[in-house]
Every structure is written in structure tokens, then in C-alpha cells.
Design a protein around this motif. Structure first.
Motif, short mmCIF file in Angstrom:
data_model
loop_
_atom_site.label_atom_id
_atom_site.label_comp_id
_atom_site.label_asym_id
_atom_site.label_seq_id
_atom_site.Cartn_x
_atom_site.Cartn_y
_atom_site.Cartn_z
N ASN A 36 90.40 91.70 58.70
CA ASN A 36 90.47 93.04 59.25
C ASN A 36 89.06 93.46 59.66
OD1 ASN A 36 93.16 93.04 58.49
ND2 ASN A 36 92.81 94.25 56.64
N ASP A 37 88.95 94.19 60.76
CA ASP A 37 87.65 94.76 61.11
C ASP A 37 87.79 96.21 61.54
OD1 ASP A 37 88.68 94.64 63.68
OD2 ASP A 37 87.10 93.38 64.52
N ALA A 38 86.72 96.97 61.39
CA ALA A 38 86.65 98.36 61.82
C ALA A 38 85.26 98.57 62.40
CB ALA A 38 86.89 99.30 60.65
N ILE A 39 85.17 99.40 63.46
CA ILE A 39 83.93 99.48 64.23
C ILE A 39 83.56 100.91 64.57
CG2 ILE A 39 82.83 98.85 66.43
CD1 ILE A 39 84.48 96.32 66.46
N PHE A 40 82.27 101.20 64.42
CA PHE A 40 81.69 102.44 64.95
C PHE A 40 80.60 102.05 65.93
CE2 PHE A 40 78.60 105.99 64.80
CZ PHE A 40 79.42 106.98 65.31
N MET A 41 80.78 102.39 67.21
CA MET A 41 79.83 102.04 68.26
C MET A 41 79.02 103.27 68.62
SD MET A 41 78.73 99.53 70.21
CE MET A 41 80.06 98.30 70.23
N GLN A 42 77.72 103.23 68.35
CA GLN A 42 76.83 104.33 68.65
C GLN A 42 75.98 103.93 69.85
OE1 GLN A 42 74.06 105.43 65.47
NE2 GLN A 42 74.76 107.53 65.67
N ALA A 43 76.16 104.65 70.97
CA ALA A 43 75.53 104.22 72.22
C ALA A 43 74.63 105.32 72.78
CB ALA A 43 76.60 103.86 73.25
N ASP A 44 73.64 104.90 73.54
CA ASP A 44 72.69 105.80 74.19
C ASP A 44 72.65 105.43 75.67
OD1 ASP A 44 70.42 107.08 75.26
OD2 ASP A 44 69.40 107.07 73.32
N SER A 45 73.20 106.29 76.51
CA SER A 45 73.29 105.97 77.93
C SER A 45 71.93 106.04 78.61
CB SER A 45 74.27 106.92 78.62
OG SER A 45 73.76 108.24 78.64
N THR A 46 71.00 106.83 78.07
CA THR A 46 69.68 106.93 78.67
C THR A 46 68.90 105.63 78.50
OG1 THR A 46 69.64 109.31 78.19
CG2 THR A 46 67.54 108.26 78.73
N GLU A 47 68.95 105.08 77.29
CA GLU A 47 68.25 103.83 77.01
C GLU A 47 69.10 102.61 77.35
OE1 GLU A 47 65.17 103.74 76.13
OE2 GLU A 47 64.98 105.92 75.92
N LYS A 48 70.38 102.84 77.65
CA LYS A 48 71.32 101.75 77.95
C LYS A 48 71.37 100.73 76.82
CE LYS A 48 71.13 102.12 82.98
NZ LYS A 48 70.89 101.42 84.26
N GLU A 49 71.49 101.24 75.61
CA GLU A 49 71.59 100.38 74.44
C GLU A 49 72.65 100.91 73.51
OE1 GLU A 49 67.65 100.47 72.89
OE2 GLU A 49 67.91 102.42 71.90
N VAL A 122 79.45 94.77 55.72
CA VAL A 122 79.16 95.62 56.88
C VAL A 122 77.98 95.02 57.62
CG1 VAL A 122 78.50 97.91 57.69
CG2 VAL A 122 80.04 97.68 55.73
N LEU A 123 78.16 94.79 58.91
CA LEU A 123 77.12 94.23 59.77
C LEU A 123 76.68 95.26 60.79
CD1 LEU A 123 78.74 90.75 60.56
CD2 LEU A 123 77.20 91.34 58.66
N VAL A 124 75.44 95.13 61.23
CA VAL A 124 74.89 95.97 62.30
C VAL A 124 74.53 95.07 63.47
CG1 VAL A 124 73.12 97.64 62.94
CG2 VAL A 124 73.96 97.57 60.59
N ILE A 125 75.10 95.37 64.63
CA ILE A 125 74.91 94.54 65.82
C ILE A 125 74.25 95.39 66.90
CG2 ILE A 125 76.04 93.12 67.58
CD1 ILE A 125 78.30 92.63 65.59
N ASN A 126 73.09 94.97 67.37
CA ASN A 126 72.36 95.69 68.42
C ASN A 126 72.66 95.07 69.78
OD1 ASN A 126 70.06 95.55 65.90
ND2 ASN A 126 70.69 97.55 66.66
N LEU A 182 87.42 108.52 58.16
CA LEU A 182 87.97 107.32 58.81
C LEU A 182 87.17 106.07 58.47
CD1 LEU A 182 88.73 108.85 62.32
CD2 LEU A 182 90.43 107.96 60.73
N LEU A 183 85.85 106.24 58.35
CA LEU A 183 84.96 105.10 58.09
C LEU A 183 84.03 105.44 56.93
CD1 LEU A 183 83.97 104.36 61.82
CD2 LEU A 183 85.81 103.29 60.52
N PRO A 184 84.55 105.51 55.72
CA PRO A 184 83.74 105.92 54.57
C PRO A 184 82.61 104.96 54.22
CG PRO A 184 85.87 105.09 53.85
CD PRO A 184 85.95 105.20 55.34
N TRP A 185 82.62 103.77 54.77
CA TRP A 185 81.60 102.77 54.49
C TRP A 185 80.36 102.90 55.37
CZ3 TRP A 185 81.07 100.42 59.13
CH2 TRP A 185 82.19 100.42 59.98
N LEU A 186 80.38 103.80 56.36
CA LEU A 186 79.23 103.96 57.24
C LEU A 186 78.02 104.47 56.45
CD1 LEU A 186 80.39 105.61 60.61
CD2 LEU A 186 79.26 103.40 60.31
N PRO A 187 76.82 103.97 56.74
CA PRO A 187 75.61 104.49 56.09
C PRO A 187 75.47 105.99 56.31
CG PRO A 187 75.13 102.45 57.26
CD PRO A 187 76.51 102.85 57.66
N GLU A 188 74.98 106.71 55.32
CA GLU A 188 74.90 108.16 55.40
C GLU A 188 74.01 108.61 56.55
OE1 GLU A 188 76.03 111.92 54.55
OE2 GLU A 188 76.80 110.07 53.63
#
Length: 202
Positions: A36-49, A122-126, A182-188
Motif C-alpha cells: 500500500n502507498d499514500a502520497i502527499f505532493m508538495q509543489a512550487d510552480s515558481t521554482e518548478k520543483e 516514509v520516503l521523501v522524493i525530490n 488523512l495522512l497522520p504520518w506526515l512530518p509536523e
């Protein structure tokens, strides 16, 4: 007589001989882990990352590497463990040509099994955008693997462009508390920086 599953994902079979002429023939075949996987995608359109926070849970089996496809216009620049911040070895492979997705494969430092506490990580992917598009056309990337059972998937786009469309016009923005539920495992620190969060459209 008994089958025991070890913490490293191996199995121990205990056999009992019930007659002098009894024999045993053991055949083992590899099986795909149920993930099973769950994802939170945090994006910045100005930096395009973008930064993806991904939780992987092993329901059964043994998992030593994880993989997802990414849009062709995005490249993974780093993968690390969320808790230890230690980097993971990873590789990118093009699935094809002419805009076909690329595949990111990351190799876990310690394999995951279905036995707690070694059944999740939990992994962090840039990621960095390699495309040149106008702000109105900019969208956050998605990580996809049809072999994994997808749990909650949220996206958050930070931008200084007021005219960029929201991720999903029909969906309401979520509060930090909504995201935490929804995602209680996310870093604070991630929860504290959430802006414009919405459910990712399928």
C-alpha cells in the motif's frame, strides 16, 4: 508441522517424520509483495520543483526496493528516509520515447516485511521539472504504480501566480487538520507549511 515467518522476510518450515519411509519435497516460488502507498505532493510552480512524501506499507511479502513512474517532464533529484534523513540509492529509467513516463526505483537500506515495526517506511522524493510551460499549463507531478494499492493522495501547489488554476476545481481546499487526519504520518513541519491542499484527481 509449522511455518514461521522471520523478521527478514524468510520462512522456517518445521517438519515431522511420521513413518520411516516418509519423505518431503519442498518447492518455493517467488511471490510479489502486497504493498500500500499514500502520497502527499508538495509543489512550487515558481521554482518548478516538487517534494513527494510517500508512505509505503507492506501487507504481505518482502520488499527491498520501491518504484513509481513519473511524467516525462520531471526528474527525480534525490530520495531519502523521512525519519533519518539518510539518502537512498535510486535510478531513473525511461519507459519509452516521445513523452512516455520515466520510472524511479529506490533501494531500501533495510527490507520491509509484513511484521511490525518493519512493515512501513516514509520516503521523501525530490523532483525537478524539466519542461518549459506557461503558468496556466503547470501541474504538479504524480507518482504512480498500478501494482501498489493507493491510499490517500493529496497535492499542494504553492505559487505566486494568481491565475494558475487549482489542482481540482470541483474539490474544496483542505485544512492542515484535514491533511493530518488523512495522512497522520506526515512530518509536523510539513503539516505546518500546507497551503492550497486538495485531493489529487484520479
Amino acid at each position: 508441522r509449522d511455518v514461521a515467518y522471520q523478521a527478514d522476510g524468510s520462512q522456517r518450515l518445521d517438519l515431522s517424520q511420521f513413518s520411516k519411509t516418509a519423505s518431503a519435497d519442498i518447492r518455493l516460488s517467488a511471490s510479489r509483495a502486497v504493498v500500500n502507498d499514500a502520497i502527499f505532493m508538495q509543489a512550487d510552480s515558481t521554482e518548478k520543483e516538487a517534494t513527494a512524501y510517500v508512505r509505503v506499507d507492506v501487507v504481505s511479502g518482502f520488499l527491498s526496493e520501491v518504484s513509481w513512474t513519473t511524467p516525462a517532464s520531471w526528474r527525480v533529484t534525490g530520495v531519502h528516509e523521512a525519519d533519518s534523513q539518510r539518502p537512498l540509492l535510486f535510478q531513473m529509467a525511461d519507459e519509452g520515447v516521445n513523452g512516455a513516463p520515466s520510472r524511479i526505483t529506490a533501494y531500501l537500506r533495510a527490507p520491509l516485511t509484513s511484521l511490525p515495526p518493519d512493515n512501513s517506511q516514509v520516503l521523501v522524493i525530490n523532483l525537478q521539472s524539466t519542461g518549459s510551460v506557461f503558468p496556466r499549463q503547470w501541474v504538479a507531478p504524480r507518482l504512480q504504480n498500478p501494482d501498489y494499492n493507493r491510499g490517500p493522495e493529496l497535492q499542494s501547489i504553492e505559487t505566486q501566480e494568481a491565475d494558475i488554476p487549482t489542482i481540482s476545481p470541483e474539490a474544496a481546499f483542505l485544512t492542515a487538520d484535514d491533511v493530518r487526519n488523512l495522512l497522520p504520518w506526515l512530518p509536523e513541519q510539513v503539516l505546518e507549511s500546507v497551503v492550497n491542499a486538495q485531493r489529487t484527481p484520479s
